[in-house]
Scaffold this active site. Structure first.
Site, PDB file in Angstrom:
ATOM      1  N   TYR A   1       0.854  -1.194   0.000  1.00  0.00           N
ATOM      2  CA  TYR A   1       0.000   0.000   0.000  1.00  0.00           C
ATOM      3  C   TYR A   1       0.885   1.237   0.000  1.00  0.00           C
ATOM      4  O   TYR A   1       1.836   1.340   0.777  1.00  0.00           O
ATOM      5  CB  TYR A   1      -0.889  -0.001   1.250  1.00  0.00           C
ATOM      6  CG  TYR A   1      -1.757   1.231   1.370  1.00  0.00           C
ATOM      7  CD1 TYR A   1      -3.015   1.267   0.784  1.00  0.00           C
ATOM      8  CD2 TYR A   1      -1.314   2.358   2.060  1.00  0.00           C
ATOM      9  CE1 TYR A   1      -3.818   2.394   0.874  1.00  0.00           C
ATOM     10  CE2 TYR A   1      -2.102   3.489   2.159  1.00  0.00           C
ATOM     11  CZ  TYR A   1      -3.363   3.499   1.562  1.00  0.00           C
ATOM     12  OH  TYR A   1      -4.157   4.618   1.653  1.00  0.00           O
TER      13      TYR A   1
ATOM     14  N   GLU B   1      -3.513   7.556  -4.217  1.00  0.00           N
ATOM     15  CA  GLU B   1      -3.380   6.261  -3.547  1.00  0.00           C
ATOM     16  C   GLU B   1      -3.156   5.139  -4.554  1.00  0.00           C
ATOM     17  O   GLU B   1      -3.857   5.046  -5.561  1.00  0.00           O
ATOM     18  CB  GLU B   1      -4.668   5.991  -2.753  1.00  0.00           C
ATOM     19  CG  GLU B   1      -4.658   4.696  -1.967  1.00  0.00           C
ATOM     20  CD  GLU B   1      -6.021   4.386  -1.362  1.00  0.00           C
ATOM     21  OE1 GLU B   1      -6.152   4.467  -0.133  1.00  0.00           O
ATOM     22  OE2 GLU B   1      -6.961   4.074  -2.119  1.00  0.00           O
TER      23      GLU B   1
END
Ligand code: GDP
Ligand code: MN
Length: 386
Positions: free
Chosen positions: A109, A197
């Site tokens: 992530y 993101e």
């Protein structure tokens, strides 16, 4: 402003971040054709909506043939997809993105957001990427490492090295990972993002670091500096009432309550919503008509509020300063006549030209109630709206 995954990946690619090759499609037939064009044994059909959590909702499907790609696209297109981010009504899928399938070794992530505490962009990295990041952030916050990004110098090499170590990247992968981090930080600052993101950022079986998914949000106030980004706006993904309001430069946000609010000033609008709540009601919207609104804007604002079928009553709360009370009164009267006001209306005016404003309202013959204080106004509208 939000954009689709395929657009976000286009921007990432422009900034030197590796993304799987893909083709955006409007029809199932195009999806089959895209599978053939990509020429890979494995492809992924991905629903394009402005919401995450698609994987768990059936919006990300691995396919091994053109026929399969067509079937999966067919099953998604034209239908509302409900994910944990869409709300119960879901979002209609109008496009699918067909990408080359990747062989995943690890899912990581990586994201940049604005940190309110330090007033700076902050990069966040976590070795456990994929579809469970929200749960992880709650249960194991220490798994997420943060680095504050200098707005002029960008992400510094030592910060990238430290984060790569946290992600478990070494050698060639650490080199690629550091490049992704530096480029993502640059993209975020250059394009005035509010969120960038990559989840998951993957290491492939072949050892490449690739952005498998991407979500980018922008600060709408800075869009005038980025015409190419502004052109990516998809009005289908936005609340029609908010789209309408933005045409008239109104700060309007749709909510799910029953009391429409028209207020001048963002702070007063927040306070008005609080007091409505305190008196047992719930606001149907946030609306700041601004300090310099004219009669036309007020009329449009009023129409947008009344176009919402959930609205059972309207509260106008104006503290006249630059915005004069008579301007508001004229706008309310004009709009109420145009749309044939069929719901209770409570008006509280105070400040510049208040006498004139009240007089106009009284003489208009409109079935409205007035109030001297915000408390009284909120009580009256909550009672009237049931
Ligand atoms: P999201 O659920 O909306 O966040 O959609 P993502 O694009 O992140 O996909 C969800 C999950 O599907 C990923 O975390 C992967 O596990 C899986 N996935 C997506 N693309 C591929 C791919 O090319 N190959 C493989 N093996 N899995 C994929
Ligand atoms: Mn994802």
């Amino acid at each position: 402003m939000n954009i689709h995954e395929f657009q976000a990946k286009e921007l990432l690619a422009r900034y030197g971040v590796a993304v799987p090759e893909g083709i955006v499609c409007d029809t199932a037939e195009q999806a089959a054709e895209a599978f053939r064009k990509l020429g890979s044994d494995l492809a992924v059909v991905k629903a394009q909506i402005h919401a995450g959590g698609r994987g768990k909702a059936g919006g990300v499907k691995l396919v091994k043939s053109a026929d399969e790609a067509r079937d999966k696209a067919e099953a998604m297109l034209g239908k509302a997809m409900v994910t944990h981010q869409t709300g119960p009504e879901g979002r209609v899928v109008r496009k699918v993105y067909v990408t080359k399938g990747a062989d995943i070794a690890t899912e990581l992530y990586l994201a940049v957001a604005v940190d309110r505490k330090t007033n700076a962009p902050v990069m966040m990295a976590c070795p456990e990427g994929g579809v469970e990041i929200e749960t992880l952030a709650e249960e194991k916050p220490e798994a997420i490492q943060r680095a504050r990004i200098h707005p002029m110098k960008g992400l510094l090499p030592f910060q990238a090295r430290r984060m790569c170590k946290h992600l478990g990247l070494t050698g060639e992968q650490a080199k690629q990972g550091a490049k992704v981090m530096t480029n993502l930080a640059k993209l975020f600052v250059d394009l005035d993002c509010s969120l960038a993101e990559i989840n998951p950022l993957i290491v492939t079986e072949q050892g490449d670091v690739v952005a498998l998914d991407a979500k980018i949000n922008f600060d709408s106030n800075a869009l005038y500096r980025h015409q190419d980004v502004a052109a990516m706006r998809d009005l289908n993904e936005e609340d029609p009432k908010e789209v309408e309001a933005s045409k008239f430069d109104l700060n309007y946000i749709a909510l799910d309550g029953t009391i429409g609010c028209m207020v001048n000033g963002a702070g007063l609008a927040m306070a008005t919503m609080d007091v409505i709540q305190l008196k047992g009601g719930s606001p149907a919207n946030f609306l700041d008509v601004g300090g310099g609104a004219n009669k036309q804007q007020v009329t449009n604002a009023f129409k947008i509020i009344l176009a919402d079928p959930n609205v059972k009553g309207v509260l106008v709360n104006i503290f006249g300063g630059i915005m004069k009370c008579d301007t508001i009164a004229e706008g309310v009267i004009a709009a109420a006549k145009e749309v044939q006001l069929d719901r209770p209306l409570v008006v509280r005016l105070e400040g510049t030209n208040v006498e004139l404003g009240r007089k106009l309202l009284e003489e208009s013959g409109l079935p409205l109630e007035t109030a001297k204080s915000l408390d009284e106004a909120a009580e009256k509208i909550v009672a009237a709206a049931g």
